[in-house]
Design a protein around this motif. Structure first.
Motif, PDB file in Angstrom:
ATOM      1  N   GLU A 159      41.521  34.065  37.339  1.00  0.00           N
ATOM      2  CA  GLU A 159      40.063  33.813  37.334  1.00  0.00           C
ATOM      3  C   GLU A 159      39.472  34.446  38.436  1.00  0.00           C
ATOM      4  O   GLU A 159      38.741  34.279  39.563  1.00  0.00           O
ATOM      5  CB  GLU A 159      39.497  32.218  37.822  1.00  0.00           C
ATOM      6  CG  GLU A 159      40.182  31.123  37.042  1.00  0.00           C
ATOM      7  CD  GLU A 159      39.865  29.940  37.093  1.00  0.00           C
ATOM      8  OE1 GLU A 159      39.096  29.648  37.893  1.00  0.00           O
ATOM      9  OE2 GLU A 159      40.404  29.014  36.445  1.00  0.00           O
ATOM     10  N   PRO A 160      39.663  35.986  38.354  1.00  0.00           N
ATOM     11  CA  PRO A 160      39.118  36.932  39.192  1.00  0.00           C
ATOM     12  C   PRO A 160      37.732  37.090  38.954  1.00  0.00           C
ATOM     13  O   PRO A 160      37.190  36.917  37.952  1.00  0.00           O
ATOM     14  CB  PRO A 160      40.013  38.263  38.795  1.00  0.00           C
ATOM     15  CG  PRO A 160      40.174  38.010  37.389  1.00  0.00           C
ATOM     16  CD  PRO A 160      40.398  36.595  37.064  1.00  0.00           C
ATOM     17  N   LYS A 167      28.723  37.264  42.840  1.00  0.00           N
ATOM     18  CA  LYS A 167      28.663  37.036  41.355  1.00  0.00           C
ATOM     19  C   LYS A 167      30.130  37.260  40.873  1.00  0.00           C
ATOM     20  O   LYS A 167      30.953  38.093  41.519  1.00  0.00           O
ATOM     21  CB  LYS A 167      27.914  38.160  40.771  1.00  0.00           C
ATOM     22  CG  LYS A 167      26.347  37.847  41.025  1.00  0.00           C
ATOM     23  CD  LYS A 167      25.622  39.130  40.333  1.00  0.00           C
ATOM     24  CE  LYS A 167      24.122  39.088  40.554  1.00  0.00           C
ATOM     25  NZ  LYS A 167      23.494  40.123  39.736  1.00  0.00           N
ATOM     26  N   ARG A 168      30.237  36.501  39.628  1.00  0.00           N
ATOM     27  CA  ARG A 168      31.537  36.573  39.231  1.00  0.00           C
ATOM     28  C   ARG A 168      31.968  38.173  38.548  1.00  0.00           C
ATOM     29  O   ARG A 168      32.945  38.761  38.289  1.00  0.00           O
ATOM     30  CB  ARG A 168      31.958  35.697  37.978  1.00  0.00           C
ATOM     31  CG  ARG A 168      31.880  34.262  38.684  1.00  0.00           C
ATOM     32  CD  ARG A 168      32.937  33.929  39.609  1.00  0.00           C
ATOM     33  NE  ARG A 168      34.212  34.325  39.506  1.00  0.00           N
ATOM     34  CZ  ARG A 168      35.271  33.439  38.929  1.00  0.00           C
ATOM     35  NH1 ARG A 168      35.085  32.403  38.850  1.00  0.00           N
ATOM     36  NH2 ARG A 168      36.374  34.142  39.002  1.00  0.00           N
ATOM     37  N   PHE A 195      33.369  51.169  28.527  1.00  0.00           N
ATOM     38  CA  PHE A 195      33.234  50.297  29.486  1.00  0.00           C
ATOM     39  C   PHE A 195      34.692  50.195  29.910  1.00  0.00           C
ATOM     40  O   PHE A 195      35.600  49.907  29.341  1.00  0.00           O
ATOM     41  CB  PHE A 195      32.612  49.032  29.013  1.00  0.00           C
ATOM     42  CG  PHE A 195      31.116  49.141  28.965  1.00  0.00           C
ATOM     43  CD1 PHE A 195      30.366  49.183  30.101  1.00  0.00           C
ATOM     44  CD2 PHE A 195      30.649  49.037  27.646  1.00  0.00           C
ATOM     45  CE1 PHE A 195      28.841  49.467  29.931  1.00  0.00           C
ATOM     46  CE2 PHE A 195      29.137  48.931  27.518  1.00  0.00           C
ATOM     47  CZ  PHE A 195      28.518  49.283  28.612  1.00  0.00           C
ATOM     48  N   THR A 196      34.932  49.915  31.129  1.00  0.00           N
ATOM     49  CA  THR A 196      36.050  49.600  32.029  1.00  0.00           C
ATOM     50  C   THR A 196      35.646  48.274  32.932  1.00  0.00           C
ATOM     51  O   THR A 196      34.556  48.097  33.396  1.00  0.00           O
ATOM     52  CB  THR A 196      36.623  50.511  32.765  1.00  0.00           C
ATOM     53  OG1 THR A 196      35.771  50.883  33.892  1.00  0.00           O
ATOM     54  CG2 THR A 196      36.910  51.610  31.847  1.00  0.00           C
ATOM     55  N   THR A 197      36.657  47.408  33.238  1.00  0.00           N
ATOM     56  CA  THR A 197      36.548  46.604  34.347  1.00  0.00           C
ATOM     57  C   THR A 197      37.786  46.670  35.306  1.00  0.00           C
ATOM     58  O   THR A 197      38.582  46.900  35.074  1.00  0.00           O
ATOM     59  CB  THR A 197      36.566  45.181  33.605  1.00  0.00           C
ATOM     60  OG1 THR A 197      37.748  44.955  32.985  1.00  0.00           O
ATOM     61  CG2 THR A 197      35.467  44.692  33.005  1.00  0.00           C
ATOM     62  N   ARG A 198      37.409  46.365  36.698  1.00  0.00           N
ATOM     63  CA  ARG A 198      38.130  46.360  37.722  1.00  0.00           C
ATOM     64  C   ARG A 198      38.152  44.980  38.436  1.00  0.00           C
ATOM     65  O   ARG A 198      37.039  44.412  38.308  1.00  0.00           O
ATOM     66  CB  ARG A 198      37.828  47.330  38.840  1.00  0.00           C
ATOM     67  CG  ARG A 198      38.014  48.760  38.188  1.00  0.00           C
ATOM     68  CD  ARG A 198      37.733  49.753  39.482  1.00  0.00           C
ATOM     69  NE  ARG A 198      36.571  49.489  40.078  1.00  0.00           N
ATOM     70  CZ  ARG A 198      35.270  50.008  39.650  1.00  0.00           C
ATOM     71  NH1 ARG A 198      35.480  51.062  38.797  1.00  0.00           N
ATOM     72  NH2 ARG A 198      34.205  50.215  40.380  1.00  0.00           N
ATOM     73  N   ILE A 199      39.192  44.306  38.736  1.00  0.00           N
ATOM     74  CA  ILE A 199      39.302  43.132  39.321  1.00  0.00           C
ATOM     75  C   ILE A 199      38.958  43.346  40.776  1.00  0.00           C
ATOM     76  O   ILE A 199      39.286  44.456  41.458  1.00  0.00           O
ATOM     77  CB  ILE A 199      40.566  42.432  39.276  1.00  0.00           C
ATOM     78  CG1 ILE A 199      40.876  42.109  37.704  1.00  0.00           C
ATOM     79  CG2 ILE A 199      40.721  41.358  40.008  1.00  0.00           C
ATOM     80  CD1 ILE A 199      42.226  41.540  37.137  1.00  0.00           C
ATOM     81  N   ARG A 200      37.986  42.487  41.142  1.00  0.00           N
ATOM     82  CA  ARG A 200      37.708  42.921  42.715  1.00  0.00           C
ATOM     83  C   ARG A 200      38.607  41.603  43.446  1.00  0.00           C
ATOM     84  O   ARG A 200      38.497  40.574  43.116  1.00  0.00           O
ATOM     85  CB  ARG A 200      36.012  42.473  42.817  1.00  0.00           C
ATOM     86  CG  ARG A 200      35.182  43.534  42.321  1.00  0.00           C
ATOM     87  CD  ARG A 200      33.752  43.115  42.847  1.00  0.00           C
ATOM     88  NE  ARG A 200      33.212  41.828  42.939  1.00  0.00           N
ATOM     89  CZ  ARG A 200      32.717  41.313  42.038  1.00  0.00           C
ATOM     90  NH1 ARG A 200      32.312  41.879  40.739  1.00  0.00           N
ATOM     91  NH2 ARG A 200      32.163  39.962  42.253  1.00  0.00           N
ATOM     92  N   PRO A 201      38.744  42.133  44.882  1.00  0.00           N
ATOM     93  CA  PRO A 201      39.577  41.196  45.700  1.00  0.00           C
ATOM     94  C   PRO A 201      38.566  40.164  46.153  1.00  0.00           C
ATOM     95  O   PRO A 201      37.256  40.105  46.173  1.00  0.00           O
ATOM     96  CB  PRO A 201      39.887  42.135  46.522  1.00  0.00           C
ATOM     97  CG  PRO A 201      39.474  43.346  46.498  1.00  0.00           C
ATOM     98  CD  PRO A 201      38.678  43.443  45.306  1.00  0.00           C
ATOM     99  N   GLN A 202      39.010  38.752  45.677  1.00  0.00           N
ATOM    100  CA  GLN A 202      38.230  37.525  46.281  1.00  0.00           C
ATOM    101  C   GLN A 202      38.508  37.456  47.971  1.00  0.00           C
ATOM    102  O   GLN A 202      39.468  37.538  48.452  1.00  0.00           O
ATOM    103  CB  GLN A 202      38.942  36.536  45.304  1.00  0.00           C
ATOM    104  CG  GLN A 202      38.818  36.629  44.060  1.00  0.00           C
ATOM    105  CD  GLN A 202      38.916  35.260  43.356  1.00  0.00           C
ATOM    106  OE1 GLN A 202      39.254  34.108  43.878  1.00  0.00           O
ATOM    107  NE2 GLN A 202      38.912  35.464  42.005  1.00  0.00           N
ATOM    108  N   SER A 203      37.285  36.999  48.327  1.00  0.00           N
ATOM    109  CA  SER A 203      37.129  36.849  49.759  1.00  0.00           C
ATOM    110  C   SER A 203      37.436  35.510  50.117  1.00  0.00           C
ATOM    111  O   SER A 203      37.142  34.496  49.525  1.00  0.00           O
ATOM    112  CB  SER A 203      36.165  37.540  50.280  1.00  0.00           C
ATOM    113  OG  SER A 203      34.892  37.797  49.581  1.00  0.00           O
TER     114      SER A 203
END
Length: 108
Positions: free
Chosen positions: A75-76, A2-3, A100-108
């Motif tokens: 486009e994380p 999921k994005r 609320f907070t967001t963290r960018i997840r590393p793309q695999s």
């Protein structure tokens, strides 16, 4: 993958907000502070605009992001979470003493 994904704490906060306010939407803007904190507002107050991209849903709630910010961040994928303390916005969760907070997840 999921994005947009959410921590259990974020899902719990969304559930409380939906009970209290009905349909809501989460939006990561490209405005002040480069959209560093997503806002949660009534779906009626924050309809999707032409400059928004829907990354998906979190606990049945759409998560939108400003398209220019999304492109600028390459486009994380994001993880939505909550942190203690009120945000400097009109976001609905502030009344609960969290934001609320967001963290960018590393793309695999």
């Amino acid at each position: 993958m999921k994005r947009i994904e959410a921590t259990p704490a974020a899902v719990e906060a969304i559930g409380r907000l939906r009970e209290r306010h009905g349909p809501i939407v989460l939006h990561q803007s490209g405005g002040c502070c480069a959209g560093s904190a997503p806002m949660c507002l009534s779906a009626e107050e924050l309809p999707a605009g032409a400059g928004d991209v829907e990354l998906g849903e979190v606990a049945g709630v759409p998560f939108l992001i400003d398209i220019d910010l999304h492109r600028a961040l390459a486009e994380p994928d994001f993880t939505l979470d909550v942190a203690p303390g009120r945000a400097d916005t009109f976001s609905l969760e502030g009344a609960d003493g969290v934001h609320f907070t967001t963290r960018i997840r590393p793309q695999s």
